[in-house]
Motif scaffolding. Structure first.
Motif, PDB file in Angstrom:
ATOM      1  N   LEU A 210       0.816  -1.218   0.000  1.00 12.73           N
ATOM      2  CA  LEU A 210       0.000   0.000   0.000  1.00 12.73           C
ATOM      3  C   LEU A 210       0.849   1.267   0.000  1.00 12.73           C
ATOM      4  O   LEU A 210       0.371   2.334  -0.380  1.00 12.73           O
ATOM      5  CB  LEU A 210      -0.911   0.024   1.231  1.00 12.73           C
ATOM      6  CG  LEU A 210      -1.936  -1.100   1.337  1.00 12.73           C
ATOM      7  CD1 LEU A 210      -2.648  -1.006   2.684  1.00 12.73           C
ATOM      8  CD2 LEU A 210      -2.923  -1.042   0.203  1.00 12.73           C
ATOM      9  N   GLU A 211       2.094   1.177   0.424  1.00 10.57           N
ATOM     10  CA  GLU A 211       2.946   2.358   0.584  1.00 10.57           C
ATOM     11  C   GLU A 211       3.073   3.217  -0.676  1.00 10.57           C
ATOM     12  O   GLU A 211       2.986   4.441  -0.594  1.00 10.57           O
ATOM     13  CB  GLU A 211       4.338   1.959   1.098  1.00 10.57           C
ATOM     14  CG  GLU A 211       5.167   3.146   1.496  1.00 10.57           C
ATOM     15  CD  GLU A 211       6.472   2.744   2.150  1.00 10.57           C
ATOM     16  OE1 GLU A 211       7.042   3.606   2.821  1.00 10.57           O
ATOM     17  OE2 GLU A 211       6.910   1.594   1.998  1.00 10.57           O
ATOM     18  N   PRO A 212       3.266   2.633  -1.860  1.00 11.95           N
ATOM     19  CA  PRO A 212       3.387   3.485  -3.061  1.00 11.95           C
ATOM     20  C   PRO A 212       2.143   4.327  -3.338  1.00 11.95           C
ATOM     21  O   PRO A 212       2.221   5.347  -4.004  1.00 11.95           O
ATOM     22  CB  PRO A 212       3.623   2.484  -4.198  1.00 11.95           C
ATOM     23  CG  PRO A 212       4.162   1.265  -3.539  1.00 11.95           C
ATOM     24  CD  PRO A 212       3.524   1.225  -2.179  1.00 11.95           C
ATOM     25  N   ASP A 213       0.994   3.926  -2.810  1.00  9.95           N
ATOM     26  CA  ASP A 213      -0.245   4.664  -3.046  1.00  9.95           C
ATOM     27  C   ASP A 213      -0.415   5.862  -2.097  1.00  9.95           C
ATOM     28  O   ASP A 213      -1.329   6.653  -2.286  1.00  9.95           O
ATOM     29  CB  ASP A 213      -1.451   3.736  -2.870  1.00  9.95           C
ATOM     30  CG  ASP A 213      -1.500   2.653  -3.942  1.00  9.95           C
ATOM     31  OD1 ASP A 213      -0.861   2.828  -4.994  1.00  9.95           O
ATOM     32  OD2 ASP A 213      -2.179   1.633  -3.725  1.00  9.95           O
ATOM     33  N   LEU A 214       0.458   5.954  -1.088  1.00 11.67           N
ATOM     34  CA  LEU A 214       0.337   7.065  -0.139  1.00 11.67           C
ATOM     35  C   LEU A 214       0.674   8.385  -0.815  1.00 11.67           C
ATOM     36  O   LEU A 214       1.624   8.461  -1.592  1.00 11.67           O
ATOM     37  CB  LEU A 214       1.270   6.855   1.057  1.00 11.67           C
ATOM     38  CG  LEU A 214       0.932   5.703   1.972  1.00 11.67           C
ATOM     39  CD1 LEU A 214       2.032   5.549   3.038  1.00 11.67           C
ATOM     40  CD2 LEU A 214      -0.417   5.920   2.643  1.00 11.67           C
TER      41      LEU A 214
END
Length: 57
Positions: free
Chosen positions: A51-55
């Motif tokens: 999920l981190e790249p979507d932050l």
């Protein structure tokens, strides 16, 4: 005796989460853990890291 028990670690995990999932999500998680030979918690950690790249930064 030391008040701390267990093995020393560089990555402690002091936070406990509790979640409810539907049947489809549970099946996906079970299939993934069996395929990758990892624990349920490791599979969940991997999912969270994805999920981190979507932050938004």
């Amino acid at each position: 005796m030391s008040p701390r028990t267990g093995r020393p670690t560089d990555n402690p995990k002091p936070y406990k989460l509790s979640v409810r999932v539907d049947e489809a999500s549970k099946k996906i998680l079970e299939q993934y853990t069996e395929q990758e030979k990892v624990s349920t918690m490791e599979a969940i950690r991997r999912g969270i890291k994805r999920l981190e790249p979507d932050l938004k930064k």
